[in-house]
Design a protein around this motif. Structure first.
Motif, PDB file in Angstrom:
ATOM      1  N   TRP A 141      -5.804  -0.326   2.923  1.00 42.28           N
ATOM      2  CA  TRP A 141      -6.366  -1.454   2.231  1.00 42.28           C
ATOM      3  C   TRP A 141      -7.764  -1.780   2.280  1.00 42.28           C
ATOM      4  O   TRP A 141      -8.405  -2.334   1.599  1.00 42.28           O
TER       5      TRP A 141
ATOM      6  N   PHE B  27      -4.120   9.432  -4.390  1.00 41.81           N
ATOM      7  CA  PHE B  27      -4.413   8.772  -3.269  1.00 41.81           C
ATOM      8  C   PHE B  27      -4.014   9.889  -1.978  1.00 41.81           C
ATOM      9  O   PHE B  27      -4.123   9.530  -0.918  1.00 41.81           O
TER      10      PHE B  27
ATOM     11  N   VAL C 278     -11.544  -3.162  -6.284  1.00 43.11           N
ATOM     12  CA  VAL C 278     -10.609  -2.353  -6.093  1.00 43.11           C
ATOM     13  C   VAL C 278      -9.289  -3.144  -5.655  1.00 43.11           C
ATOM     14  O   VAL C 278      -8.100  -2.654  -6.116  1.00 43.11           O
ATOM     15  N   ARG C 279      -9.249  -3.832  -4.831  1.00 47.59           N
ATOM     16  CA  ARG C 279      -8.132  -4.610  -4.302  1.00 47.59           C
ATOM     17  C   ARG C 279      -7.470  -5.488  -5.178  1.00 47.59           C
ATOM     18  O   ARG C 279      -6.302  -5.505  -5.808  1.00 47.59           O
TER      19      ARG C 279
ATOM     20  N   ALA D 146      -5.747  -3.322  -7.951  1.00 46.90           N
ATOM     21  CA  ALA D 146      -4.516  -2.865  -7.485  1.00 46.90           C
ATOM     22  C   ALA D 146      -3.582  -3.831  -7.562  1.00 46.90           C
ATOM     23  O   ALA D 146      -2.209  -3.640  -7.976  1.00 46.90           O
TER      24      ALA D 146
ATOM     25  N   VAL E 248      -2.709   5.059   1.588  1.00 46.74           N
ATOM     26  CA  VAL E 248      -3.511   4.033   1.208  1.00 46.74           C
ATOM     27  C   VAL E 248      -3.962   3.185   2.414  1.00 46.74           C
ATOM     28  O   VAL E 248      -3.008   2.837   3.051  1.00 46.74           O
TER      29      VAL E 248
ATOM     30  N   ASP F  94     -10.129  -0.036   3.374  1.00 44.40           N
ATOM     31  CA  ASP F  94     -11.161   0.830   2.990  1.00 44.40           C
ATOM     32  C   ASP F  94     -11.591   0.549   1.432  1.00 44.40           C
ATOM     33  O   ASP F  94     -12.566   1.065   0.999  1.00 44.40           O
ATOM     34  N   TRP F  95     -10.992  -0.265   0.937  1.00 47.42           N
ATOM     35  CA  TRP F  95     -11.270  -0.644  -0.622  1.00 47.42           C
ATOM     36  C   TRP F  95     -12.213  -2.096  -0.546  1.00 47.42           C
ATOM     37  O   TRP F  95     -11.883  -2.653   0.155  1.00 47.42           O
ATOM     38  N   ASN F  96     -12.872  -1.884  -1.607  1.00 45.41           N
ATOM     39  CA  ASN F  96     -13.910  -3.320  -2.008  1.00 45.41           C
ATOM     40  C   ASN F  96     -13.094  -4.170  -2.512  1.00 45.41           C
ATOM     41  O   ASN F  96     -11.925  -4.095  -2.807  1.00 45.41           O
TER      42      ASN F  96
ATOM     43  N   CYS G 102       0.834  -1.088  -0.050  1.00 48.26           N
ATOM     44  CA  CYS G 102      -0.051  -0.051   0.040  1.00 48.26           C
ATOM     45  C   CYS G 102       0.862   1.341   0.014  1.00 48.26           C
ATOM     46  O   CYS G 102       0.601   2.271  -0.763  1.00 48.26           O
TER      47      CYS G 102
END
Length: 314
Positions: A61, A55, A68-69, A72, A59, A63-65, A44
């Motif tokens: 981690w 960002f 999105v992960r 990334a 970042v 907080d992302w669904n 991150c």
């Protein structure tokens, strides 16, 4: 630097506060990565550095669904994962593992069989499974190395003697600060490998001590004897250094029968004077034999925050 964020809310806001405070107090721009494991946090942090405008340097981690992960992970090569070096990345690519997502989805048993348990742990950490927790207490040193490349190639034994003395003094001071003693000393030197047209020479030599020590004088005496044996005239040397190994707690050392004091009061006074009046105030005479071995520091920034003489005058 790692820290536990367990039980803390508003992590993105906290990350922004950390960045702001470090920039204000130290003047260094930083990025923050927050995730369930250290390896994911480093990943991150890498994303935050690579895309600062997107960002904002932080970042988180969690907080992302999931989509999105995955995006990334798919966007970064496997060599961007902390613990995966260039050679390992090349071998993984030969298996069809090119991205961080490929690595996360790879067969764990195959990774362990081919690359060992370290790579397996790296994969599990990237999957969110913590394998390497925080270490509040630093691990005990096993060895200590001090070395520097010279600003210019040197060939005189006096310059090498001065450099070795400097490295020994620095290493011995670190041992005393950590309450350790060295059981053996190694001295090494080599020429400039990039000057292929010049004669090349590299050599190292070690010696065990009868009694483990952190005494600058004793360690330097052994190091100078080793240097005398490894030095060869007619070469232009680019680097030399020392290694102190077999480190053990100074309080657990069996001392010499004829030297009952485990702690040398001279070294205690030495350290107190250097701490009070500045590092290098006290030196061994052999460190003053030459100064052409020192590295180039013409572009060194002033120590605005740690040295009164370098304070800005407004």
């Amino acid at each position: 630097c790692f820290a536990s964020m367990a039980g803390i809310e508003n992590l993105a806001e906290l990350g922004g506060q950390i960045r702001h405070r470090v920039l204000q107090w130290v003047g260094i721009p930083t990025c923050v990565g927050i995730a369930p494991t250290k390896t994911l946090a480093k990943f991150c942090n890498h994303l935050a550095k690579r895309y600062p405008d997107h960002f904002g340097g932080v970042v988180v981690w969690l907080d992302w669904n999931e989509s999105v992960r995955l995006r990334a992970l798919r966007s970064q090569g496997v060599d961007e994962i902390w613990g995966i070096g260039g050679r390992t990345a090349a071998k993984l690519a030969a298996q069809g593992i090119y991205t961080a997502l490929d690595f996360v989805r790879a067969d764990t048993a195959t990774l362990r069989r081919r690359y060992g348990v370290t790579v397996e742990r790296t994969q599990r950490e990237m999957q969110g499974i913590a394998c390497d927790g925080l270490h509040p207490e630093p691990q005990t040193r096993q060895n200590l190395v001090r070395s520097r490349s010279f600003g210019t190639c040197i060939e005189t034994p006096e310059a090498l003697q001065a450099a070795i003395t400097h490295h020994i003094s620095s290493g011995a001071e670190a041992l005393r600060r950590d309450g350790l003693a060295a059981s053996a000393v190694t001295v090494f030197l080599h020429t400039d490998f990039f000057r292929e047209e010049a004669p090349q020479y590299h050599k190292s030599l070690s010696r065990n001590l009868a009694v483990p020590s952190a005494d600058t004088v004793i360690l330097n005496r052994e190091a100078q004897n080793l240097l005398e044996n490894v030095y060869r005239g007619g070469y232009l040397y680019k680097k030399c250094g020392i290694e102190l190994h077999g480190l053990k707690p100074a309080g657990h050392v069996q001392t010499d029968l004829w030297q009952p004091e485990a702690v040398n009061p001279v070294m205690e006074a030495w350290d107190k004077i250097n701490r009070r009046y500045g590092r290098g105030r006290l030196k061994l005479a052999s460190e003053l034999l030459a100064d052409d071995w020192k590295m180039n520091r013409d572009r060194l920034s002033l120590c605005y925050t740690t040295r009164f003489a370098d304070l800005l005058v407004v």
